[in-house]
Motif scaffolding. Structure first.
Motif, mmCIF file in Angstrom:
data_model
loop_
_atom_site.group_PDB
_atom_site.id
_atom_site.type_symbol
_atom_site.label_atom_id
_atom_site.label_comp_id
_atom_site.label_asym_id
_atom_site.label_seq_id
_atom_site.Cartn_x
_atom_site.Cartn_y
_atom_site.Cartn_z
ATOM 1 N N SER A 84 0.838 -1.197 0.000
ATOM 2 C CA SER A 84 0.000 0.000 0.000
ATOM 3 C C SER A 84 0.872 1.244 0.000
ATOM 4 C CB SER A 84 -0.902 -0.014 1.245
ATOM 5 O OG SER A 84 -1.518 1.244 1.449
ATOM 6 N N LEU A 85 0.392 2.263 -0.722
ATOM 7 C CA LEU A 85 1.110 3.535 -0.750
ATOM 8 C C LEU A 85 0.644 4.460 0.367
ATOM 9 C CD1 LEU A 85 3.197 5.180 -2.376
ATOM 10 C CD2 LEU A 85 1.298 6.030 -3.775
ATOM 11 N N ASP A 86 -0.636 4.429 0.680
ATOM 12 C CA ASP A 86 -1.192 5.308 1.709
ATOM 13 C C ASP A 86 -2.164 4.535 2.592
ATOM 14 O OD1 ASP A 86 -1.956 7.475 3.228
ATOM 15 O OD2 ASP A 86 -3.250 8.357 1.680
ATOM 16 N N PRO A 87 -1.735 4.067 3.778
ATOM 17 C CA PRO A 87 -0.410 4.279 4.372
ATOM 18 C C PRO A 87 0.632 3.390 3.713
ATOM 19 C CG PRO A 87 -1.683 2.828 5.766
ATOM 20 C CD PRO A 87 -2.613 3.274 4.672
ATOM 21 N N PRO A 88 1.911 3.703 3.885
ATOM 22 C CA PRO A 88 2.957 2.892 3.263
ATOM 23 C C PRO A 88 3.084 1.543 3.969
ATOM 24 C CG PRO A 88 3.927 4.610 4.627
ATOM 25 C CD PRO A 88 2.457 4.858 4.623
ATOM 26 N N LEU A 89 2.700 0.474 3.270
ATOM 27 C CA LEU A 89 2.734 -0.873 3.839
ATOM 28 C C LEU A 89 3.469 -1.816 2.906
ATOM 29 C CD1 LEU A 89 -1.032 -1.266 4.914
ATOM 30 C CD2 LEU A 89 0.876 -0.534 6.369
ATOM 31 N N VAL A 90 4.171 -2.775 3.497
ATOM 32 C CA VAL A 90 4.784 -3.876 2.766
ATOM 33 C C VAL A 90 4.338 -5.169 3.447
ATOM 34 C CG1 VAL A 90 6.788 -2.533 2.020
ATOM 35 C CG2 VAL A 90 6.889 -3.815 4.174
ATOM 36 N N CYS A 91 4.602 -6.300 2.826
ATOM 37 C CA CYS A 91 4.272 -7.562 3.479
ATOM 38 C C CYS A 91 5.285 -8.633 3.103
ATOM 39 C CB CYS A 91 2.858 -8.015 3.135
ATOM 40 S SG CYS A 91 2.590 -8.426 1.410
ATOM 41 N N PHE A 92 5.439 -9.597 3.994
ATOM 42 C CA PHE A 92 6.233 -10.782 3.688
ATOM 43 C C PHE A 92 5.520 -11.997 4.256
ATOM 44 C CE2 PHE A 92 8.031 -9.549 7.849
ATOM 45 C CZ PHE A 92 8.122 -10.762 8.512
ATOM 46 N N GLY A 152 8.461 -6.764 17.384
ATOM 47 C CA GLY A 152 7.429 -5.872 16.870
ATOM 48 C C GLY A 152 7.895 -4.961 15.756
ATOM 49 N N VAL A 153 9.134 -5.147 15.324
ATOM 50 C CA VAL A 153 9.723 -4.326 14.263
ATOM 51 C C VAL A 153 10.600 -5.222 13.392
ATOM 52 C CG1 VAL A 153 9.734 -2.168 15.594
ATOM 53 C CG2 VAL A 153 11.702 -3.711 15.725
ATOM 54 N N PHE A 154 10.901 -4.741 12.192
ATOM 55 C CA PHE A 154 11.808 -5.490 11.313
ATOM 56 C C PHE A 154 12.339 -4.577 10.228
ATOM 57 C CE2 PHE A 154 7.552 -6.055 9.569
ATOM 58 C CZ PHE A 154 7.721 -5.860 8.209
ATOM 59 N N CYS A 155 13.408 -5.036 9.588
ATOM 60 C CA CYS A 155 13.977 -4.332 8.438
ATOM 61 C C CYS A 155 14.070 -5.308 7.275
ATOM 62 C CB CYS A 155 15.369 -3.771 8.767
ATOM 63 S SG CYS A 155 16.104 -2.811 7.413
ATOM 64 N N CYS A 215 10.507 -1.100 9.304
ATOM 65 C CA CYS A 215 9.062 -1.275 9.506
ATOM 66 C C CYS A 215 8.701 -1.603 10.949
ATOM 67 C CB CYS A 215 8.535 -2.432 8.644
ATOM 68 S SG CYS A 215 8.859 -2.291 6.888
ATOM 69 N N THR A 216 7.451 -1.341 11.277
ATOM 70 C CA THR A 216 6.833 -1.887 12.486
ATOM 71 C C THR A 216 5.799 -2.913 12.037
ATOM 72 O OG1 THR A 216 5.132 -0.165 12.525
ATOM 73 C CG2 THR A 216 7.129 0.239 13.798
ATOM 74 N N VAL A 217 5.568 -3.937 12.856
ATOM 75 C CA VAL A 217 4.566 -4.945 12.521
ATOM 76 C C VAL A 217 3.178 -4.294 12.624
ATOM 77 C CG1 VAL A 217 3.529 -7.147 13.150
ATOM 78 C CG2 VAL A 217 6.018 -6.869 13.262
ATOM 79 N N HIS A 218 2.450 -4.307 11.537
ATOM 80 C CA HIS A 218 1.144 -3.646 11.446
ATOM 81 C C HIS A 218 0.000 -4.643 11.629
ATOM 82 C CE1 HIS A 218 -1.684 -0.575 10.004
ATOM 83 N NE2 HIS A 218 -2.201 -1.476 9.191
ATOM 84 N N GLY A 278 3.799 -4.938 7.323
ATOM 85 C CA GLY A 278 4.618 -3.966 8.035
ATOM 86 C C GLY A 278 4.322 -2.549 7.596
ATOM 87 N N ARG A 279 4.282 -1.636 8.562
ATOM 88 C CA ARG A 279 4.113 -0.213 8.245
ATOM 89 C C ARG A 279 5.499 0.409 8.131
ATOM 90 N NH1 ARG A 279 -0.734 3.557 9.508
ATOM 91 N NH2 ARG A 279 0.048 5.514 8.675
#
Length: 199
Positions: A84-92, A108-111, A159-162, A175-176
């Motif tokens: 997602s672009l808004d909000p900026p989200l990624v996933c794995f 609760g966080v990752f890179c 990122c933080t885990v969303h 992740g946010r």
């Protein structure tokens, strides 16, 4: 208008209708797996063979060490995507039996470290289970989460885990994004995985 614009317009309309009340979310679909008396619809070996034709990028997902842990957490991951672009989200996606995932979940966080061409051996080191994967691997701390940012990576996403969702024998981790950047060589080719080997 697009899906996002249509959704926003629908929300604005529903909020403007007097007495409409809150909008209830649809119920989640019932989770189901193949029962012991059912035949799996697709052979697993054939599934792997066919899906192997889809070339993917390669990442290493890292998280900072907890106080009682001797080293940070990390694992090699091909199943990564922007979401997602808004909000900026990624996933794995990570296997439910992963020994590394619980450590990332506790942090609760990752890179996300996007690997570049020539980093196949680094990927193999992080694909091994049980060893200290960070031995001899240079890294610094990502600016927000403090997760390891691997030296030489083509890009990094802090990122933080969303959210976490179930997906069969895997978990879908959203992740946010809190910070991101590219490596020193913006023209570097990516490390790709295709049909069981690096390209």
């Amino acid at each position: 208008m697009g899906h996002a614009g249509a959704a926003a317009a629908a929300v604005r309309y529903l909020r403007s209708v007097p007495g409409a009340g809150p909008v209830e979310a649809l119920p989640r679909p019932e989770l189901r797996c193949v029962g012991a008396d059912e035949r799996a619809p697709v052979d697993q070996a054939e599934f792997r063979r066919v899906l192997g034709n889809f070339a993917t990028g390669v990442t290493v997902i890292t998280a900072p060490a907890a106080e009682d842990e001797p080293s940070p957490a990390g694992f090699a991951c091909q199943s990564f995507s922007s979401l997602s672009l808004d909000p900026p989200l990624v996933c794995f996606m990570v296997g439910r039996t992963s020994a590394t995932w619980p450590r990332i979940a506790r942090a609760g966080v990752f890179c996300v470290n996007v690997l570049g061409a020539g980093q196949g051996e680094l990927c193999r080191a992080f694909a091994v289970s049980g060893a200290d994967k960070f031995t001899g691997v240079p890294y610094d701390a990502a600016p927000v989460s403090g997760s390891p940012r691997l030296a030489g990576a083509a890009a990094w996403i802090d990122c933080t885990v969303h959210a976490v969702h179930t997906g069969g024998d895997h978990l879908i981790v959203v992740g946010r994004v809190t910070a991101l950047g590219t490596g020193e060589d913006p023209d570097r080719a990516p490390l790709l995985f295709h049909r069981g080997r690096f390209l």
